[in-house]
Design a protein around this motif. Structure first.
Motif, PDB file in Angstrom:
ATOM      1  N   TYR A  44       0.837  -1.198   0.000  1.00  0.00           N
ATOM      2  CA  TYR A  44       0.000   0.000   0.000  1.00  0.00           C
ATOM      3  C   TYR A  44       0.877   1.256   0.000  1.00  0.00           C
ATOM      4  O   TYR A  44       0.590   2.234  -0.701  1.00  0.00           O
ATOM      5  N   GLN A  45       1.960   1.245   0.762  1.00  0.00           N
ATOM      6  CA  GLN A  45       2.836   2.401   0.841  1.00  0.00           C
ATOM      7  C   GLN A  45       3.610   2.625  -0.454  1.00  0.00           C
ATOM      8  O   GLN A  45       3.778   3.766  -0.902  1.00  0.00           O
ATOM      9  N   SER A  46       4.089   1.550  -1.035  1.00  0.00           N
ATOM     10  CA  SER A  46       5.016   1.663  -2.163  1.00  0.00           C
ATOM     11  C   SER A  46       4.356   1.611  -3.531  1.00  0.00           C
ATOM     12  O   SER A  46       4.911   2.102  -4.511  1.00  0.00           O
ATOM     13  N   GLY A  47       3.182   0.982  -3.604  1.00  0.00           N
ATOM     14  CA  GLY A  47       2.577   0.765  -4.908  1.00  0.00           C
ATOM     15  C   GLY A  47       3.271  -0.314  -5.705  1.00  0.00           C
ATOM     16  O   GLY A  47       2.945  -0.547  -6.875  1.00  0.00           O
ATOM     17  N   ARG A  48       4.220  -0.981  -5.074  1.00  0.00           N
ATOM     18  CA  ARG A  48       4.953  -2.040  -5.769  1.00  0.00           C
ATOM     19  C   ARG A  48       4.006  -3.175  -6.133  1.00  0.00           C
ATOM     20  O   ARG A  48       3.291  -3.690  -5.268  1.00  0.00           O
ATOM     21  N   PRO A  49       3.979  -3.573  -7.396  1.00  0.00           N
ATOM     22  CA  PRO A  49       3.087  -4.678  -7.770  1.00  0.00           C
ATOM     23  C   PRO A  49       3.451  -5.947  -6.994  1.00  0.00           C
ATOM     24  O   PRO A  49       4.628  -6.275  -6.846  1.00  0.00           O
TER      25      PRO A  49
END
Length: 344
Positions: A44-49
């Protein structure tokens, strides 16, 4: 049917899916509760898939449908999510390394052939029959939803270098750290020290049996000196999951001591190799768990040796997931373990 997925930086969406149906060797589980994991918060913080099958991977529920080839499970059985057992046929298994089974590992990270297109932030999902374990009848559904993260900590402690009577330090008093602390006590540590900045989590650590609870920094260093006569901790469990904490764990250990890496840090960590070399630090690391460890872990929760119910601080519905993630990501949350009830 709608399932919640983290689809980008600070973005949660309710995505529509067809109603799940069981594969011939699978089951459909009606979700009772699904815990929010640190992995979900990081995404959620990073948006990393990250794999949508593990967006909500700490769940309990009841089987509502079984495949034609499933005979060991029935509709109405209460179950918790687990990793698959070792397959016996992959390269690792054929080399006598079932604990490193490639098929079981793929299931633990949601990349097996029957992985669902979403996780347990949903009313229902279809999974392979080998991915579930019958819930101990002594546990309610909220306790059962915390068996998965408790088993993460169980596996870490079980495979670490802990010895009877050791002075053990746990860095981080979140859900994994508090579970780790309890397993360390159950495994025979002589003194258990928990380092945690939050007042509320320090109080909870003391309630759950930590011998010493202390803030990070000079106070923690002094507490460890006092407990070890200046020697340093025998073993440090890193449960913070931040890059800076990896070197900190080694700094707190004695010469010839051990560090167990459990928290998953985002990004690279700066370390001081000379310290590791001079101290001759032994390092173990832990990701996920083994299938058979679920029943071991669950049995010790059921008989009260490890308590998960005090970790459960609040429950939200699917429509409250985004706010819960934002709160947990803020760095100022007073929550410990937030469960999602998709029936709300």
């Amino acid at each position: 049917m709608h399932a919640a997925l983290i689809t980008g930086t600070e973005t949660v969406e309710l995505v529509e899916f067809d109603e799940p149906t069981p594969a011939p060797t699978g089951v459909v589980v009606d979700i009772a509760f699904c815990g929010i994991c640190g992995t979900d918060v990081h995404a959620y913080q990073s948006g990393r898939p990250y794999n949508p099958a593990i967006c909500g991977h700490e769940w309990s529920g009841t089987i509502s449908a079984t495949g034609a080839e499933v005979s060991s499970l029935s509709e109405g059985d209460r179950v918790v999510v687990a990793a698959a057992p070792a397959c016996g046929g992959c390269v690792a298994c054929r080399r006598g390394l079932p604990a490193r089974c490639e098929v079981a590992f793929a299931s633990a990270v949601g990349r097996d052939a029957m992985a669902p297109p979403h996780g347990g932030f949903a009313p229902r999902l279809a999974v392979a029959r080998d991915r579930v374990v019958l819930t101990d009848p002594a546990l309610d559904d909220a306790q059962a939803a915390q068996v998965e993260p408790a088993t993460v900590a169980f596996h870490a402690v079980r495979t670490s270098a802990l010895r009877l009577g050791d002075v053990a330090v746990v860095q981080g008093g979140g859900p994994i750290g508090l579970a780790t602390m309890q397993w360390v006590r159950a495994a025979g540590a002589g003194v258990v020290i928990v380092i945690e900045p939050s007042d509320g989590r320090r109080r909870l650590a003391a309630e759950l049996g930590a011998h010493v609870v202390v803030e990070p920094g000079a106070a923690a260093e002094a507490a460890i000196r006092d407990a070890t006569r200046g020697l340093g901790a025998d073993i440090v469990y890193e449960c913070v999951g931040r890059p800076f904490a990896i070197q900190s764990a080694v700094d707190l250990a004695r010469r010839g001591g051990s560090m167990c890496l459990i928290g998953l840090a985002e990004g690279d960590a700066a370390i001081s190799p000379g310290t590791w070399l001079v101290k001759e630090i032994s390092v173990t690391s832990s990701l996920a768990y083994l299938h058979e460890e679920f029943e071991m872990s669950m049995g010790m929760i059921a008989d009260g040796r490890v308590r998960v119910e005090p970790l459960h601080s609040s429950t939200v519905g699917l429509d409250g997931l985004a706010d819960a993630l934002a709160d947990l990501a803020s760095g100022t949350s007073v929550e410990t373990k937030v469960l999602v009830d998709p029936r709300r």
